[in-house]
Scaffold this active site. Structure first.
Site, PDB file in Angstrom:
ATOM      1  NE  ARG A  49       0.627 -40.974 -19.606  1.00 59.61           N
ATOM      2  CZ  ARG A  49      -0.051 -39.833 -19.743  1.00 59.61           C
ATOM      3  NH1 ARG A  49      -1.136 -39.618 -19.017  1.00 59.61           N
ATOM      4  NH2 ARG A  49       0.357 -38.916 -20.584  1.00 59.61           N
ATOM      5  CG  HIS A  98      -4.624 -41.747 -21.276  1.00 62.15           C
ATOM      6  ND1 HIS A  98      -4.371 -40.471 -20.820  1.00 62.15           N
ATOM      7  CD2 HIS A  98      -3.742 -41.966 -22.270  1.00 62.15           C
ATOM      8  CE1 HIS A  98      -3.380 -39.946 -21.510  1.00 62.15           C
ATOM      9  NE2 HIS A  98      -2.974 -40.834 -22.403  1.00 62.15           N
ATOM     10  CD  GLU A 125      -5.992 -34.240 -25.952  1.00 61.84           C
ATOM     11  OE1 GLU A 125      -4.861 -33.757 -26.185  1.00 61.84           O
ATOM     12  OE2 GLU A 125      -6.369 -34.540 -24.800  1.00 61.84           O
ATOM     13  NE  ARG A 170      -0.846 -35.039 -16.658  1.00 65.55           N
ATOM     14  CZ  ARG A 170      -2.150 -35.251 -16.831  1.00 65.55           C
ATOM     15  NH1 ARG A 170      -2.582 -35.861 -17.903  1.00 65.55           N
ATOM     16  NH2 ARG A 170      -3.014 -34.825 -15.940  1.00 65.55           N
ATOM     17  CD  GLU A 216      -8.049 -39.797 -19.441  1.00 61.72           C
ATOM     18  OE1 GLU A 216      -7.745 -38.657 -19.832  1.00 61.72           O
ATOM     19  OE2 GLU A 216      -7.358 -40.458 -18.652  1.00 61.72           O
ATOM     20  CD  GLU A 255      -3.887 -41.378 -17.165  1.00 59.18           C
ATOM     21  OE1 GLU A 255      -2.795 -40.950 -16.702  1.00 59.18           O
ATOM     22  OE2 GLU A 255      -4.673 -40.669 -17.801  1.00 59.18           O
ATOM     23  CD  GLU A 275      -9.104 -36.809 -23.135  1.00 53.11           C
ATOM     24  OE1 GLU A 275      -7.944 -36.785 -23.585  1.00 53.11           O
ATOM     25  OE2 GLU A 275      -9.368 -36.799 -21.914  1.00 53.11           O
ATOM     26  CG  ASP A 312     -23.865 -68.383 -41.195  1.00 50.20           C
ATOM     27  OD1 ASP A 312     -23.088 -69.045 -40.467  1.00 50.20           O
ATOM     28  OD2 ASP A 312     -23.827 -68.380 -42.433  1.00 50.20           O
ATOM     29  CD  GLU A 319      -6.081 -38.285 -26.605  1.00 49.30           C
ATOM     30  OE1 GLU A 319      -5.739 -37.491 -25.718  1.00 49.30           O
ATOM     31  OE2 GLU A 319      -5.267 -38.941 -27.282  1.00 49.30           O
TER      32      GLU A 319
HETATM   33  P1  ADP Z   1      -6.701 -37.004 -17.101  1.00 53.16           P
HETATM   34  O1  ADP Z   1      -6.224 -36.187 -15.948  1.00 53.16           O
HETATM   35  O2  ADP Z   1      -5.783 -38.167 -17.346  1.00 53.16           O
HETATM   36  O3  ADP Z   1      -6.992 -36.209 -18.345  1.00 53.16           O
HETATM   37  P2  ADP Z   1      -9.580 -37.360 -16.948  1.00 53.16           P
HETATM   38  O4  ADP Z   1     -10.132 -36.502 -15.875  1.00 53.16           O
HETATM   39  O5  ADP Z   1      -9.711 -36.902 -18.368  1.00 53.16           O
HETATM   40  O6  ADP Z   1      -8.065 -37.677 -16.572  1.00 53.16           O
HETATM   41  O7  ADP Z   1     -10.246 -38.827 -16.884  1.00 53.16           O
HETATM   42  C1  ADP Z   1     -10.272 -39.545 -15.705  1.00 53.16           C
HETATM   43  C2  ADP Z   1     -11.116 -40.789 -15.897  1.00 53.16           C
HETATM   44  O8  ADP Z   1     -10.952 -41.617 -14.742  1.00 53.16           O
HETATM   45  C3  ADP Z   1     -12.625 -40.518 -16.013  1.00 53.16           C
HETATM   46  O9  ADP Z   1     -13.182 -41.347 -16.992  1.00 53.16           O
HETATM   47  C4  ADP Z   1     -13.122 -40.913 -14.615  1.00 53.16           C
HETATM   48  O10 ADP Z   1     -14.501 -41.294 -14.587  1.00 53.16           O
HETATM   49  C5  ADP Z   1     -12.230 -42.078 -14.308  1.00 53.16           C
HETATM   50  N1  ADP Z   1     -12.187 -42.498 -12.895  1.00 53.16           N
HETATM   51  C6  ADP Z   1     -12.374 -41.781 -11.774  1.00 53.16           C
HETATM   52  N2  ADP Z   1     -12.333 -42.564 -10.680  1.00 53.16           N
HETATM   53  C7  ADP Z   1     -12.100 -43.834 -11.120  1.00 53.16           C
HETATM   54  C8  ADP Z   1     -11.952 -45.105 -10.481  1.00 53.16           C
HETATM   55  N3  ADP Z   1     -12.027 -45.257  -9.165  1.00 53.16           N
HETATM   56  N4  ADP Z   1     -11.732 -46.179 -11.267  1.00 53.16           N
HETATM   57  C9  ADP Z   1     -11.641 -46.062 -12.598  1.00 53.16           C
HETATM   58  N5  ADP Z   1     -11.775 -44.904 -13.242  1.00 53.16           N
HETATM   59  C10 ADP Z   1     -11.990 -43.790 -12.524  1.00 53.16           C
HETATM   60 MG    MG Z   2      -5.380 -39.279 -19.057  1.00 54.44          MG
HETATM   61 MG    MG Z   3      -5.950 -36.614 -23.813  1.00 53.85          MG
HETATM   62 MG    MG Z   4      -8.266 -36.614 -20.015  1.00 55.24          MG
END
Ligand code: ADP
Ligand code: MG
Ligand code: MG
Ligand code: MG
Ligand code: MG
Length: 443
Positions: free
Chosen positions: A334, A244, A188, A315, A131, A332, A195, A52, A133
């Site tokens: 953020r 992120h 974190e 960043r 990513e 990325e 995270e 429903d 958190e």
């Molecule tokens: P940070 O340096 O911001 O902490 P992380 O290493 O924690 O980054 O996270 C990076 C994320 O990006 C991971 O989830 C990874 O699988 C993802 N990632 C890597 N390559 C690609 C891509 N081509 N497209 C989308 N996401 C990606």
């Molecule tokens: Mg990040």
């Molecule tokens: Mg973080």
């Molecule tokens: Mg990270």
């Protein structure tokens, strides 16, 4: 895995699965369940399961309330933690109307609609790497949630008896049992904050993963006497929780954001997508940061973005281009926080990027300085504008952006806007502790 209905029936029997949990996500991002005993499996697999729709907030009106659940067989998963009363398996479902058409108010189905538009433009997938958190809070002896964090340590504290660390490890182990490829898991910056990053996947799978991830984190935390929360800013004075979002477009096996000979080794497609993300940033913030509390996180001083800008190096801006290239070439974003409905957030982000591609938009110059120390005048000159400072302001931006409205579709947009305006209005009518501290004695 691409299971057939027959294979699923066989696995269910061999593994002695007793219950099927049919899951979908409502507009506010909450997971909804319909649980049925295994005797109903044929009905489930034949798309005959009804529910429903009018019982779900903001879904449908009473007169169109019969909704059907169409399970996505690739999402078959047996939960490892509920074996005592017989095993429980889940299937994530799309929602259909009784006439067999996809229901426009289904966030997952809506994302599929937006992704098919992307495919018409020649891309095969939108890849998303989140990513998330979260914080771990203690439960009291009656299992009520307290505001006591479960650890007071900083980033490098070594505490073998620390409840948080053991709990986090257990979460990672459960996720791996469920087939997640966990890339990193760490404490974190804030006390009690964690995270866990898992490998990127195409948008539908990545969003399904986010929903499953939240369920696993909350379930395991409970076993440790803890409450896991994805509330964006549970405590003032310490960092909030973001999610992120790393994004890229693929054409077959090729990452369409990568171009060896491009500036910074990025393709024209990457720059256009980036330009779209910049152009629509203020509007999709309403969807990617959808709570009153989200805007308490988007303040200076905690590595959360406040201004709309991009950079390949530092960043502080909204969008960063991480240095990896080849298959890992990505943008990325953020600002997104984990209170966002991932299906709706993704839909707005692809749509924003595709608008950049279709209109061949050019992004502003990269900002390599620390934006927080620039004056307002310097920021204006560099075309850096602010993110909305409140949910109210974000909703105003959303109302003015037809591209982001189109990403949601009118059914979801109207329900979302109404729910969020009510949320804002309720907040506006509350007098906070801060105000009493500030004014009670002074005036
Ligand atoms: P940070 O340096 O911001 O902490 P992380 O290493 O924690 O980054 O996270 C990076 C994320 O990006 C991971 O989830 C990874 O699988 C993802 N990632 C890597 N390559 C690609 C891509 N081509 N497209 C989308 N996401 C990606
Ligand atoms: Mg990040
Ligand atoms: Mg973080
Ligand atoms: Mg990270
Ligand atoms: Mg799948």
């Amino acid at each position: 895995v691409d299971y057939t209905a027959e294979e699923i029936k066989e696995i269910a029997q061999n593994e002695n699965v007793r219950f099927l949990r049919l899951m979908f996500t409502d507009v506010s991002g909450m997971i909804k369940n319909v649980e049925v005993p295994i005797s109903q499996i044929d009905k489930v697999l034949d798309h005959k399961m009804m529910f429903d729709g009018s019982s779900i907030e903001g879904f449908v009106r009473i007169e169109e309330s019969d909704m059907y659940l169409y399970p996505d067989l690739t999402t078959w998963m047996i939960f490892p933690w509920e074996a005592e009363h017989g095993k429980v398996a889940r299937l994530i479902c799309d929602i259909y109307n009784s006439d067999g058409t996809p229901f426009a108010g289904d966030p997952r189905g809506n994302l599929k609609r937006v992704l098919s538009r992307m495919q018409e433009l020649g891309f095969t997938s939108f890849e998303l790497g989140p990513e998330p958190e979260f914080f771990l809070f203690q439960l009291d002896k009656d299992e009520n949630i307290t505001t006591n964090l479960n650890d007071h340590g900083g980033y490098f504290d070594f505490a073998p008896m620390d409840l948080g660390e053991n709990c986090r490890r257990d979460i990672v182990l459960e996720l791996e049992k469920l087939g997640f490829e966990v890339e990193a898991s760490h404490h974190e910056a804030a006390p009690g904050q964690h995270e866990i990053d898992f490998k990127y996947a195409d948008a539908i799978d990545a969003c399904d993963n986010i929903q499953t991830f939240k369920l696993v984190v909350k379930t395991i935390a409970r076993e440790y006497g803890l409450h896991a929360t994805f509330m964006p800013k549970p405590m003032d004075g310490i960092a909030g929780s973001g999610m992120h979002c790393n994004m890229s477009l693929f054409k077959g096996e090729q990452n369409a954001f990568y171009d060896e000979s491009g500036e910074m080794e990025l393709s024209t497609t990457a720059y256009q997508f980036l330009a779209g993300l910049i152009k629509h940033a203020r509007a999709y913030t309403a969807v990617c940061d959808p709570t009153v509390n989200s805007y308490k996180r988007l303040v200076p001083g905690y590595e959360a973005p406040v201004h709309v800008a991009w950079s390949g190096h530092n960043r502080s801006p909204l969008i960063r281009v991480p240095s990896s290239r080849g298959m890992s070439t990505r943008l990325e974003l953020r600002s997104v926080d984990p209170s966002a409905n991932p299906y709706l957030a993704s839909a707005t982000l692809v749509e924003a990027g595709l608008d950049g591609i279709q209109n061949e938009l050019v992004p502003p110059e990269e900002v390599s300085r620390n934006i927080y120390v620039m004056s307002e005048e310097e920021r204006t000159k560099a075309q850096i504008f602010d993110l909305p400072s409140t949910l109210h302001n974000a909703l105003k931006e959303l109302k003015d952006d037809s591209v982001i409205i189109e990403a949601l579709g009118s059914h979801i947009y109207e329900n979302f806007l109404e729910a969020k305006q009510m949320e804002w209005s309720a907040f506006r009518q509350t007098v906070s502790e801060w105000e009493r501290k500030q004014y009670l004695e002074l005036y």
